[in-house]
Design a protein around this motif. Structure first.
Motif, PDB file in Angstrom:
ATOM      1  N   LEU A   1       2.521   3.504  -3.388  1.00  0.00           N
ATOM      2  CA  LEU A   1       1.932   4.613  -4.147  1.00  0.00           C
ATOM      3  C   LEU A   1       2.393   5.962  -3.603  1.00  0.00           C
ATOM      4  CD1 LEU A   1      -1.739   3.327  -4.604  1.00  0.00           C
ATOM      5  CD2 LEU A   1       0.231   2.948  -6.083  1.00  0.00           C
TER       6      LEU A   1
ATOM      7  N   THR B   1      -5.821  -3.686  -0.653  1.00  0.00           N
ATOM      8  CA  THR B   1      -6.547  -2.561  -1.244  1.00  0.00           C
ATOM      9  C   THR B   1      -5.582  -1.400  -1.468  1.00  0.00           C
ATOM     10  OG1 THR B   1      -7.150  -1.859   0.976  1.00  0.00           O
ATOM     11  CG2 THR B   1      -8.788  -3.130  -0.231  1.00  0.00           C
ATOM     12  N   LEU B   2      -5.783  -0.687  -2.570  1.00  0.00           N
ATOM     13  CA  LEU B   2      -4.910   0.438  -2.920  1.00  0.00           C
ATOM     14  C   LEU B   2      -5.746   1.694  -3.135  1.00  0.00           C
ATOM     15  CD1 LEU B   2      -2.480  -1.128  -5.571  1.00  0.00           C
ATOM     16  CD2 LEU B   2      -1.966  -0.607  -3.186  1.00  0.00           C
ATOM     17  N   ASP B   3      -5.184   2.843  -2.767  1.00  0.00           N
ATOM     18  CA  ASP B   3      -5.829   4.127  -3.031  1.00  0.00           C
ATOM     19  C   ASP B   3      -5.520   4.518  -4.477  1.00  0.00           C
ATOM     20  OD1 ASP B   3      -6.745   6.676  -3.217  1.00  0.00           O
ATOM     21  OD2 ASP B   3      -5.450   7.510  -1.646  1.00  0.00           O
ATOM     22  N   THR B   4      -6.398   4.080  -5.399  1.00  0.00           N
ATOM     23  CA  THR B   4      -6.090   4.238  -6.830  1.00  0.00           C
ATOM     24  C   THR B   4      -6.098   5.702  -7.274  1.00  0.00           C
ATOM     25  OG1 THR B   4      -8.388   3.966  -7.511  1.00  0.00           O
ATOM     26  CG2 THR B   4      -7.043   1.967  -7.377  1.00  0.00           C
ATOM     27  N   SER B   5      -6.655   6.592  -6.455  1.00  0.00           N
ATOM     28  CA  SER B   5      -6.637   8.011  -6.854  1.00  0.00           C
ATOM     29  C   SER B   5      -5.191   8.494  -7.007  1.00  0.00           C
ATOM     30  CB  SER B   5      -7.393   8.865  -5.838  1.00  0.00           C
ATOM     31  OG  SER B   5      -6.687   8.910  -4.614  1.00  0.00           O
TER      32      SER B   5
ATOM     33  N   ILE C   1      -2.750   6.713  -8.190  1.00  0.00           N
ATOM     34  CA  ILE C   1      -2.252   6.216  -9.485  1.00  0.00           C
ATOM     35  C   ILE C   1      -2.612   7.219 -10.578  1.00  0.00           C
ATOM     36  CG2 ILE C   1      -2.347   4.324 -11.160  1.00  0.00           C
ATOM     37  CD1 ILE C   1      -3.231   2.486  -8.836  1.00  0.00           C
ATOM     38  N   THR C   2      -3.849   7.722 -10.517  1.00  0.00           N
ATOM     39  CA  THR C   2      -4.302   8.692 -11.519  1.00  0.00           C
ATOM     40  C   THR C   2      -3.623  10.040 -11.298  1.00  0.00           C
ATOM     41  OG1 THR C   2      -6.413   7.544 -11.519  1.00  0.00           O
ATOM     42  CG2 THR C   2      -6.369   9.713 -12.549  1.00  0.00           C
TER      43      THR C   2
ATOM     44  N   GLN D   1       0.824  -1.208   0.000  1.00  0.00           N
ATOM     45  CA  GLN D   1       0.000   0.000   0.000  1.00  0.00           C
ATOM     46  C   GLN D   1       0.862   1.263   0.000  1.00  0.00           C
ATOM     47  OE1 GLN D   1      -2.298  -1.231   3.397  1.00  0.00           O
ATOM     48  NE2 GLN D   1      -4.103  -1.629   2.129  1.00  0.00           N
TER      49      GLN D   1
END
Ligand code: ZN
Ligand code: ZN
Length: 342
Positions: free
Chosen positions: A251, A271-275, A277-278, A248
């Motif tokens: 990122l 679980t990853l905070d995909t925001s 990544i963007t 985690q």
């Protein structure tokens, strides 16, 4: 012949078994030395995902060719590193040349496939890597974990040719693979930042000249990486621990437009905070086993570009492997690699 047999979880012994018979397309190999790996310990502890007890352990192995078909690139007496990743050659990833991702990949001593910690072993003769006699037998098996580390680096864009300049690489996990990755980073001109939760591992890394070490259990690693990188963070992040919290954290350790390579296998879903990544336009890549990196690792060791000897903690004989495996399982913090000379 003698073989290191794992009868059941926590039950390992030396067993007398028949010398295997070679079929056409296979090489009969006389094993010279082998290193114990975390996956051998996993199998010993009963955690090997598909390990089928009883079986033989071992996949970091070098050997001498004792029998092979005529007209092959090797002959009797040649030294080789075993490529322990047996692929089918027919599935979709194999058709793309990504044989390391074969849908039915068999890793010696890690699943259904028997390991190679025995006096003799038979193996497909196209899965052998030439090993120069100048590489000593104690460190030669470490070419295999070095190849794993190199594959992680390559997936993160670090290698002989780097289209994008990478100044810093965060490496999570300062065990054998992490240290080998740090050595390889240094070779390719990238400054490694090693992260672990064990001070002993980090101080050993520091003793090898790796000046950037962070204990993420006692320090804010994001802050520490920011200080080292002047607020930019790391262009490459190599996750080599498999720990959920570490995965985690990748990122936030990565810089904008950074690349993260995941080598460690997590035991459960993460679980990853995909925001992020963007927001940072990150590239996330898996890094599984190795292909051409096995030969690359042998060359880097042979040419003294990477000295893997600091990760060899102890040398044993074939007969001492069961006790060494138990010691490695009981006190993993005391060892990096243990090599057995056959
Ligand atoms: Zn291994
Ligand atoms: Zn395949």
């Amino acid at each position: 012949m003698k073989a290191v047999c794992l009868k059941a979880p926590f039950t390992v012994c030396i067993e007398e078994v028949p010398i295997p018979e070679r079929k056409p397309g296979e090489a009969l190999l006389k094993i010279l030395s082998a290193s114990l790996c975390g996956s051998d310990v996993n199998a010993y502890r009963g955690g090997g995902k598909k390990f089928s007890y009883p079986s033989v352990i071992g996949h970091e192995v070098v050997a001498e060719v004792a029998g092979i078909d005529d007209g092959r690139p090797f002959k009797k007496g040649d030294r080789v590193l075993i490529n322990p990743y047996v692929y089918c050659g027919k599935c979709y990833p194999c058709s793309l040349g990504h044989t390391n991702c074969c849908e039915s990949l068999q890793v010696l001593g890690c699943g259904a496939a028997k390991g190679a910690m025995s006096e003799f072993f038979v193996h497909p003769d196209h899965l052998l890597v030439p090993l120069p006699d100048s590489i000593d037998l104690l460190t030669a098996p470490l070419a295999e974990p070095l190849a794993i580390a190199l594959h992680g680096l390559h997936q993160a864009g670090i290698g002989q040719s780097m289209p994008t300049k990478i100044e810093y690489a965060v490496i999570i996990g300062a065990g054998s693979i992490g240290l080998l990755a740090a050595m390889a980073c240094r070779h390719f001109g990238v400054a490694p930042i090693l992260i672990d939760i064990l001070d002993s591992r980090l101080s050993y890394a520091a003793s090898l000249g790796f000046t950037y070490t962070i204990n993420s259990a006692s320090r804010d690693a994001v802050q520490a990486i920011s200080e080292i990188t002047n607020g930019v963070m790391a262009k490459a992040v190599l996750e080599m621990s498999g720990a959920t919290a570490a995965i985690q954290s990748t990122l936030s350790y990565a810089s904008y437009c950074g690349t993260i390579a995941y080598t460690g296998w997590p035991s459960s879903m993460t679980t990853l905070d995909t925001s992020l990544i963007t927001l940072k336009e990150l590239t996330l890549k898996g890094a599984r086993t190795a292909t051409s990196e096995l030969a690359e690792a042998v060359t880097l060791i042979e040419e003294h570009k990477i000295d893997v000897s600091p990760i060899l903690t102890r040398t044993v004989t074939l007969e001492e492997i069961p006790a060494a495996l138990k010691a490695l399982s009981d006190h993993p913090e005391e060892y990096l690699k243990i090599t057995a000379l056959f």
